[in-house]
Design an enzyme around this catalytic site. Structure first.
Site, short mmCIF file in Angstrom:
data_model
loop_
_atom_site.label_atom_id
_atom_site.label_comp_id
_atom_site.label_asym_id
_atom_site.label_seq_id
_atom_site.Cartn_x
_atom_site.Cartn_y
_atom_site.Cartn_z
CE1 TYR A 32 -12.37 -0.06 18.70
CE2 TYR A 32 -13.01 1.56 17.08
CZ TYR A 32 -13.34 0.71 18.10
OH TYR A 32 -14.64 0.63 18.55
CE LYS A 143 -12.93 4.09 19.71
NZ LYS A 143 -14.32 3.64 19.76
CD GLU A 175 -19.89 1.46 26.66
OE1 GLU A 175 -19.55 2.57 26.24
OE2 GLU A 175 -19.08 0.52 26.82
CG LEU A 200 -14.69 3.82 24.84
CD1 LEU A 200 -13.40 3.02 24.91
CD2 LEU A 200 -15.09 4.09 23.42
N1 PDD Z 1 -17.57 3.75 18.81
N2 PDD Z 1 -18.93 3.21 23.68
C1 PDD Z 1 -18.60 2.32 22.74
C2 PDD Z 1 -18.67 0.86 23.10
C3 PDD Z 1 -18.21 2.74 21.46
O1 PDD Z 1 -17.88 1.83 20.53
C4 PDD Z 1 -18.20 4.12 21.16
C5 PDD Z 1 -17.83 4.66 19.81
C6 PDD Z 1 -18.55 5.02 22.18
C7 PDD Z 1 -18.50 6.53 21.96
O2 PDD Z 1 -17.17 7.01 21.99
P1 PDD Z 1 -16.74 8.32 21.18
O3 PDD Z 1 -17.66 9.40 21.59
O4 PDD Z 1 -15.34 8.58 21.61
O5 PDD Z 1 -16.86 8.02 19.70
C8 PDD Z 1 -18.90 4.54 23.42
C9 PDD Z 1 -17.04 4.16 17.56
C10 PDD Z 1 -17.55 5.39 16.93
C11 PDD Z 1 -16.81 2.97 16.65
O6 PDD Z 1 -16.43 1.94 17.19
O7 PDD Z 1 -16.95 3.08 15.42
#
Ligand code: PDD
Length: 282
Positions: A32, A143, A175, A200
């Site tokens: 996703y 992801k 993270e 991620l």
């Molecule tokens: N999640 N690490 C994890 C485990 C995450 O789920 C997310 C973001 C990030 C940040 O990634 P980005 O900057 O590309 O949004 C890091 C999203 C927003 C979600 O699952 O809704």
């Protein structure tokens, strides 16, 4: 009505149905993306689509459409909604097939895109966090929708009265349960490296690194020890839906010396400006 996209059709989300044999439902066999639009323009589309394509290839799901195809879907969803600011959720599963651990042959991926109103917030927020042991799998760079470990960690943090769990694996910070992390110490900025598959690689993380460098401060990707986290001057969390927020309480202790978090505040402002100047209109 909230319009979504499912396998080539635009329909009311209430009418969108997926087979119970869909491998996304049965196995979490899907990837996703989450991205946002502001004033009708999409932010970071190329970065999000690059990551989606990389993830699809990592899990061997064929690309269901071209970049122009994704762009058209998002443009149509924007025009179907009155709100100028939206967050989008894109999910691609391997498709529906009789349950079997083997990857099925000749199955069409299930493609789903939905959006919801997104409140664009210009405040620099401060949040409470707790550290928890990172017990997720070894491919956190993908992801995937198999987010149960992240959900358990996030909810363990919430039970402790915190907003987010900051995860630590074998003494090193990885993270947040749904965010990336930065620490500031003596004017230098560090973020855990993305090359060991334990985080991620966030789209926001990359942009924040670039913005930190653009104001003349080095942003280093390297291993970050738990003890460095605990004595940081500032800690930031980044993600596409919350941009950048400061951590003011970690494990029930105040973070840093200047509780206004001046560098974070400056980068937050620079990031907001960057975002407003880099929206892809249709
Ligand atoms: N999640 N690490 C994890 C485990 C995450 O789920 C997310 C973001 C990030 C940040 O990634 P980005 O900057 O590309 O949004 C890091 C999203 C927003 C979600 O699952 O809704």
């Amino acid at each position: 009505m909230t319009t979504c996209f499912l396998n080539g059709n635009y329909l009311d989300i209430k009418d969108a149905k997926v087979s119970v044999l869909d491998r996304g439902f049965i196995f979490g066999d899907s990837v996703y993306e989450v991205l946002t639009s502001q004033d009708g323009g999409i932010f970071g589309l190329t970065d999000h689509l690059s990551r989606l394509e990389k993830n699809l290839s990592e899990v061997m799901i064929p690309r269901p459409m071209s970049r122009d195809g994704w762009r058209e879907v998002l443009a149509k969803l924007i025009s179907a909604h009155e709100e100028a600011d939206l967050s989008f959720y894109i999910q691609v599963s391997r498709g529906a097939a009789p349950r079997s651990h083997d990857f099925p042959q000749d199955v069409k991926p299930t493609v789903f895109v939905m959006c919801q109103p997104y409140v664009m917030d210009h405040e620099f927020h401060q949040v409470t966090c707790v550290t928890l042991e990172d017990n997720r799998w070894g491919r956190c760079d993908i992801k995937t929708t198999s987010l149960l470990p992240n959900l358990l960690l996030k909810n363990a943090a919430i039970e402790k009265g915190a907003h987010e769990a900051i995860l630590v694996r074998s003494g090193y910070v990885t993270e947040g349960a749904s965010s990336n992390i930065f620490i500031v110490k003596d004017g230098q900025v560090f973020t855990p490296s993305a090359n060991d598959r334990t985080i991620l690689p966030g789209v926001t993380r990359k942009l924040i690194c670039d913005i930190v460098q653009s104001v003349g401060i080095e942003c280093t990707e390297r291993e970050v020890r738990r003890d460095e986290l605990m004595c940081a001057d500032e800690i930031w969390l980044t993600s596409s839906t919350s941009d950048i927020v400061a951590v003011n309480i970690l494990d029930q202790k105040l973070v840093g010396v200047d509780f206004d978090y001046p560098l974070g505040r400056r980068i937050h402002k620079a990031f907001k400006d960057y975002k407003a100047d880099n929206l892809l209109g249709f």
